[in-house]
Design an enzyme around this catalytic site. Structure first.
Site, PDB file in Angstrom:
ATOM      1  N   LYS A 198       0.851  -1.197   0.000  1.00 28.83           N
ATOM      2  CA  LYS A 198       0.000   0.000   0.000  1.00 28.83           C
ATOM      3  C   LYS A 198       0.886   1.246   0.000  1.00 28.83           C
ATOM      4  CE  LYS A 198      -3.978   1.913   2.585  1.00 28.83           C
ATOM      5  NZ  LYS A 198      -4.814   1.769   3.794  1.00 28.83           N
ATOM      6  N   SER A 202      -9.729   1.989   2.945  1.00 26.57           N
ATOM      7  CA  SER A 202      -8.830   2.679   2.048  1.00 26.57           C
ATOM      8  C   SER A 202      -7.835   1.794   1.316  1.00 26.57           C
ATOM      9  CB  SER A 202      -8.066   3.740   2.835  1.00 26.57           C
ATOM     10  OG  SER A 202      -7.214   3.127   3.779  1.00 26.57           O
ATOM     11  N   SER A 224      -9.889  -0.271   7.185  1.00 27.28           N
ATOM     12  CA  SER A 224      -9.299  -0.121   5.853  1.00 27.28           C
ATOM     13  C   SER A 224      -8.657  -1.361   5.257  1.00 27.28           C
ATOM     14  CB  SER A 224      -8.284   1.024   5.850  1.00 27.28           C
ATOM     15  OG  SER A 224      -8.945   2.268   5.824  1.00 27.28           O
TER      16      SER A 224
END
Lengths: 492, 502, 96
Positions: free
Chosen positions: B86, B161, B185
């Site tokens: 990420k 996210s 997330s």
């Protein structure tokens, strides 16, 4: 009693001063990362993701910094809080890389490291106690350099080497009653910090910084409006700036005006304080507990260990010097004020156990030499061994006091020891009675008038004759011996 | 060959790499090819490190795999296995943007602890995945560089996210990915993309190098297609880190040892507060069916109560933005990233931040600043911290009599792009089941437990602090008795296996 | 909990965010709505409830006072929008 501007003001107004002192702690690495705290490195060379506040970096508390804070708190008789934690103080400034400072804030159940202490000292012949409100730890900011042309700032440059250096903040209650007293307090505090080996205490280098809150009030009335004075870079500056500020406020109040609450900067060159042109935007620091650091729960055993290993503090040492070594309170205070010199003193009297003599030489000739040459005591190439050796040569009569002074000066200038200076220059005292008798004869022959005067009862004439012998021997004669020989000869 | 490789789990890839059937370079190239084929449509990646990944793979082939095969030495756990990271996790010399314009082009001078651990384990870093800007969002629509699409339906969001990581794994562009979870997330996009995502206990994985959103909540975790792969990745990244003061100084078990098909006697609590209006009926049904399966397998499922569950959302949306407002203050144009042109400092700050941040980030900075500012601190921030205590106590009570809590991961399946962007509160409601778990710092996993209209549903299993083992064991048992995880999205049209019947 | 323009302006300034008139309007309306929803917390009596700022109870994490290598200055300044002679360069601090 000293008579000066501020004591007169005290008749009408009471001066109220509180100090906020920032102390850089003597650690090898920074507060929250392993970067060096060394002073004077090229800009931005002692930085890492943590002290640059790079995204993703996290702080970890330097144990030594906490220990130094605790040492100070104990020496200042503070209450140490069993649990404390760090907070974020949020404000924007380019010397603050994260735009928040990791500090400690007193909020309900989040106390600072320590609070409610005091420091007692003697001032104007009276014992004074100044209460310490709080002692806490935080990180220093970077340094800004403003690039100017024709008096206007064009842009600014930032160096983050200082960012994250451990700082201790000491805040006093408003217990100081004159600029002189504030200076004396700060001086005592600085000595204390040096004894604790917590800080180098060099105001000129910024390792010790002091801001002051100043206000005046008519006796018996509530506290007046205060100003905060900043940018005082020496003890002298603190006294001068505060005197200026007191006088300024007095003038305003006497004219029936009102003091404006503001931050004022001391201008060393013009010797005035001036209000900053910064807009006094209401400070809203949005403190909250630093989530990246877990609370500190101080183990009583750790605190006890620190208390046990506290060094002898200046006040105790001063008392001991008076009691144990029979030094005058004045001399003891002077000696103790300079920790390096006091340590030197103690090492010397182990080798030459005559405290008064050692003290006199240190406060006299040695300090005098350092002062005339603009040197710190610690810069002098003198060791306790060297000084003791010289004093022994003097005691056993190998050299006279006059010679000793000359030799000491040479020692301080070259770092040589006394015996080699004596040997090199052939300065050994002449104690051969036959050799001196011949010189005594010469002097008597050459000075019929003083000889007559002496015989007529003028004792002073003998001093002159001794002097003549000393001159002929370049001071190497033993004065006691010369005295005896002259008397024997003239009386005989 | 390439298609087959990208369909394999990390465990299967490792078997083949150990045997020498395939090389790390072949594996890496297969995944890179798939990224190049699919990502223009999905936009799961913000940066693909093609050259770096191949170079790394060659190095693993030459120095690690060959040597280990010859000497019979144990291979590092992820030798030659590609991982997607990420883009809010720092990678030395590789752009790390947090999907924000304000960090565009920033190349960190250091690796996050988890990245160091990945490299030491022989993993190949494929690239950086898309996210909601600074991890603030539940749909990946808040990315400053365009949204990621759900591989199951390109008109829908992948969740957020960590939407990029979830979509990358779901579409077979990476066998493993790292996500970060602040209020859901990892778990919510895992649910919406039909994969497995684990948020470890707060403190289990080092946050050093994770760009902070809300420091007291953020936690990095593994995302994969199977529970086993998650456990393997967790083994690599978990453990104490002296650079993170909040990382727990506890021994780390071998999490793969927890992977047993056994839930007999396990006491599972099901909070009644989860089954209220707003919960999509198919989600409700799938979750209750999962509970029945656990009962059938010998677990004891009981209804429990988490009385303060309803207060978790406002609590979270005060605490997280407050911390964020401070964490994001450093993006000011002084040291790195974007700087707007301005003649004085204040304007430079204000304009840089206006042009560099997106709307949601600004909204949360404003909200957090307000909550912390003088006069509101007690009413909002302090109050939220107190309610956080109550929420944590609810879980403490529940865990006195139960080993695990079972609930939905998300109230709905993936929703269409653009549906909720204009209504922040509606968007925040996506996280009502994941947020309480985050506030209490507990470990939680999302595993696929069904489909609604062809879109995956996630089941959330929550454990006691630092008891990831029970969570993994239950998830593994569930996985071994169901087929949902075997389904592949239609977008990955090259995959041969059929979609499992709903 | 309605927020007025003045508060939005004040908070934007504290946050160093320049807002357009439209943004200010939008934030005022959205933040008001969010905070109104959040006033739900006032239903709870939290008197005497300790705040949780660290969810996992940990304490006393220290590092020893040991110097570790710093970053190369070139690496650090490489990312800077503006620099001069080893320093980061910023526009003038207006108030000074």
């Amino acid at each position: 009693m000293r008579e000066n501007a501020t004591t007169k003001v005290q008749d009408e107004f009471e001066i109220v001063i509180g100090l906020e002192i920032h102390v850089q702690l003597l650690t090898a690495s920074k507060m929250f990362c392993g970067c060096s705290t060394r002073f004077g490195a090229p800009p931005n060379t002692q930085v890492c993701p943590v002290c640059l506040g790079l995204p993703g970096s996290l702080p970890v508390i330097n144990r030594k910094a906490v220990e130094l804070g605790l040492r100070t708190a104990l020496a200042l008789n503070c209450t140490i809080h069993p649990q404390s934690q760090f907070h974020r103080k949020n404000y924007y400034y380019p010397d603050l890389p994260k735009n928040y400072q990791i500090s400690q804030y007193q909020y309900k159940d989040h106390p600072p490291l320590a609070s409610d202490g005091h420091l007692t000292f003697e001032f104007d012949g009276q014992a004074r106690t100044v209460r310490i409100r709080r002692v806490h730890l935080e990180e220093d900011t970077g340094k800004l350099v403003h690039v100017e042309r024709d008096g206007t700032v064009l842009y600014s440059l930032v160096d983050y080497n200082r960012s994250g250096v451990p700082l201790m903040e000491i805040v006093t209650e408003p217990d100081l009653r004159s600029p002189e007293e504030a200076r004396e307090f700060l001086s005592r505090l600085r000595t204390l910090l040096q004894y604790l080996e917590v800080s180098s205490g060099r105001m000129e280098e910024g390792t010790l910084r002091c801001d002051a809150n100043v206000s005046l009030r008519r006796r018996g009335e509530p506290l007046g409006i205060r100003t905060e004075v900043k940018n005082m870079n020496s003890l002298r500056a603190v006294e001068k700036a505060l005197s200026f500020e007191v006088a300024r406020q007095r003038e305003i109040l006497q004219a029936g005006g009102e003091v404006v609450q503001e931050t004022r900067h001391w201008d060393e060159r013009r010797e005035v304080t001036f209000g900053s042109r910064e807009k006094e935007e209401a400070q809203d620091y949005r403190y909250f507990p630093e989530p990246d650091l877990v609370p500190m729960v101080l183990d009583p055993a750790w605190i006890e260990e620190i208390r046990r290993t506290l060094p002898e503090l200046p006040e105790e040492r001063r008392r001991r010097y008076v009691e144990q070594y029979a030094l005058s309170p004045h001399d003891a205070a002077l000696l103790v004020e300079n920790k390096a010199m006091a340590d030197f003193f103690e090492a010397t009297i182990k080798l030459f156990p005559q405290p008064k003599t050692v003290c006199n030489w240190l406060l006299g000739d040695v300090t005098g030499y350092a002062n005339t040459h603009g040197m710190e005591f610690t810069d002098l190439p003198l060791t306790p061994e060297k000084l003791a050796e010289m004093l022994k040569l003097m005691e056993d009569g190998t050299i006279s006091i006059r010679l000793a002074k000359e030799i000491l000066e040479e020692m301080l200038a070259t770092g040589k020891d006394a015996s080699s200076i004596v040997a090199e220059k052939g300065l050994v005292q002449i104690r051969d009675e036959d050799a001196l008798r011949a010189i005594v004869e010469e002097v008597i022959a050459e000075n019929p008038n003083p000889v007559r005067d002496y015989r007529a009862g003028k004792e002073k004439a003998l001093t002159f004759l001794v002097g003549q012998v000393m001159r002929k021997t370049s001071g190497r004669a033993n004065p006691d011996l010369v005295n005896r020989l002259l008397k024997e000869r003239l009386h005989g | 060959m390439a298609d087959q490789i990208t369909d394999l789990s990390a465990v299967e890839l490792r078997e083949r790499l150990v045997r020498g059937d395939i090389s790390a370079q072949e594996v890496t190239e297969a995944f890179l090819q798939r990224i190049h084929a699919l990502d223009p449509r999905l936009h799961a990646f913000l940066y693909v490190d093609t050259e770096g990944a191949i170079a790394q793979a060659r190095q693993v082939d030459e120095q690690v795999l060959t040597g280990a095969r010859r000497s019979g030495r144990e291979l590092p756990p992820l030798a030659g296995i590609p991982v997607a990271v990420k883009d809010n996790i720092c990678t030395k010399g590789i752009p790390t943007t947090c999907a924000s314009r304000i960090l565009e082009g920033w190349r960190p001078p250091y690796d996050a602890t988890v990245v160091e651990r990945l490299r030491r384990a022989g993993a190949i870093i494929l690239g950086k995945t898309n996210l909601d800007e600074f991890a603030m969002g539940s749909s990946t629509e808040n990315s400053g560089f365009g949204p990621t699409r759900n591989p199951w339906d390109l008109t829908r969001v992948p969740g957020g996210s960590s939407g990029g990581s979830a979509a990358a794994v779901a579409a077979g562009m990476a066998p493993l990915a790292l996500g970060s979870d602040t209020g859901g997330s990892i778990r919510q996009p895992a649910a919406l993309c039909g994969i497995v995502g684990l948020k470890p206990t707060y403190g289990r994985v080092s946050r050093y190098g994770l760009v902070a959103f809300a420091s007291s909540l953020d936690q990095i975790g593994p995302m994969a297609r199977t529970v086993t792969d998650c456990a393997i990745l967790l083994n690599v990244i978990a453990g104490n880190d002296p650079r993170d003061s909040t990382s727990a100084n506890l021994p780390c078990p071998d999490f793969t040892r927890a992977l047993q098909v056994e839930v007999r006697g396990l006491r599972i609590g099901i909070p009644r507060e989860c089954f209220v209006e707003g919960l999509q009926p198919e989600v409700r049904e799938a979750v209750l069916q999962a509970a029945r399966l656990f009962s059938d397998l010998g677990a004891v499922c009981e209804e429990i109560s988490l009385p303060h569950l309803d207060y978790a959302l406002p609590t979270y949306y005060l605490i997280a933005p407050a911390e964020a407002s401070s964490n994001l203050a450093r993006y000011d144009g002084v040291q790195y990233g974007y700087r707007a042109k301005a003649g004085d400092l204040y304007t430079m700050y204000a304009r840089t931040r206006r042009e560099g941040f997106g709307a949601e980030v600004k909204r949360r900075i404003m909200l957090g600043t307000y909550a912390l500012s003088a006069g509101y601190y007690e009413a909002f921030y302090l109050k939220a911290l107190q309610v956080r205590t109550l929420i944590k106590q609810d879980f403490d009570v529940a865990f006195q009599d139960h080993d695990l809590i079972l609930m939905p991961t998300s109230p709905t399946v993936a929703f269409p792009l653009g549906e909720k962007v204009t209504d922040p509160l509606q968007m925040y409601l996506n996280d009502i089941f994941t947020i309480p778990v985050s506030l209490a710092g507990l470990p939680g996993i999302s595993v696929p437990c069904g489909f609604a209209n062809g879109l995956p549903i996630g089941l959330q299993l929550v454990g006691r602090p630092f008891d990831e083992e029970t969570v993994l064991r239950a998830a593994f048992t569930f996985e071994q008795h169901t087929e949902y995880w075997k389904a592949r999205p239609v977008t990955s049209d090259t995959v041969t296996r059929d979609k499992v019947k709903e | 909990m309605a927020i007025d323009d003045h508060t939005v302006e004040y908070v934007a300034k504290l946050s160093r965010l320049e807002l357009t008139r439209e943004e200010r309007e939008l934030f005022r309306e959205q933040l008001s709505r969010i905070l109104e929803y959040f006033s739900k917390l006032n239903e709870l009596d939290t008197t005497g409830i300790p705040p949780t700022s660290h969810v996992i109870p940990m304490r006393n994490v220290f590092r020893e006072d040991v110097v570790t290598p710093s970053l190369e200055r070139e690496v650090v300044l490489d990312e800077a929008p503006d620099q001069e002679e080893g320093y980061f360069k910023v526009p003038r601090v207006f108030e000074e």
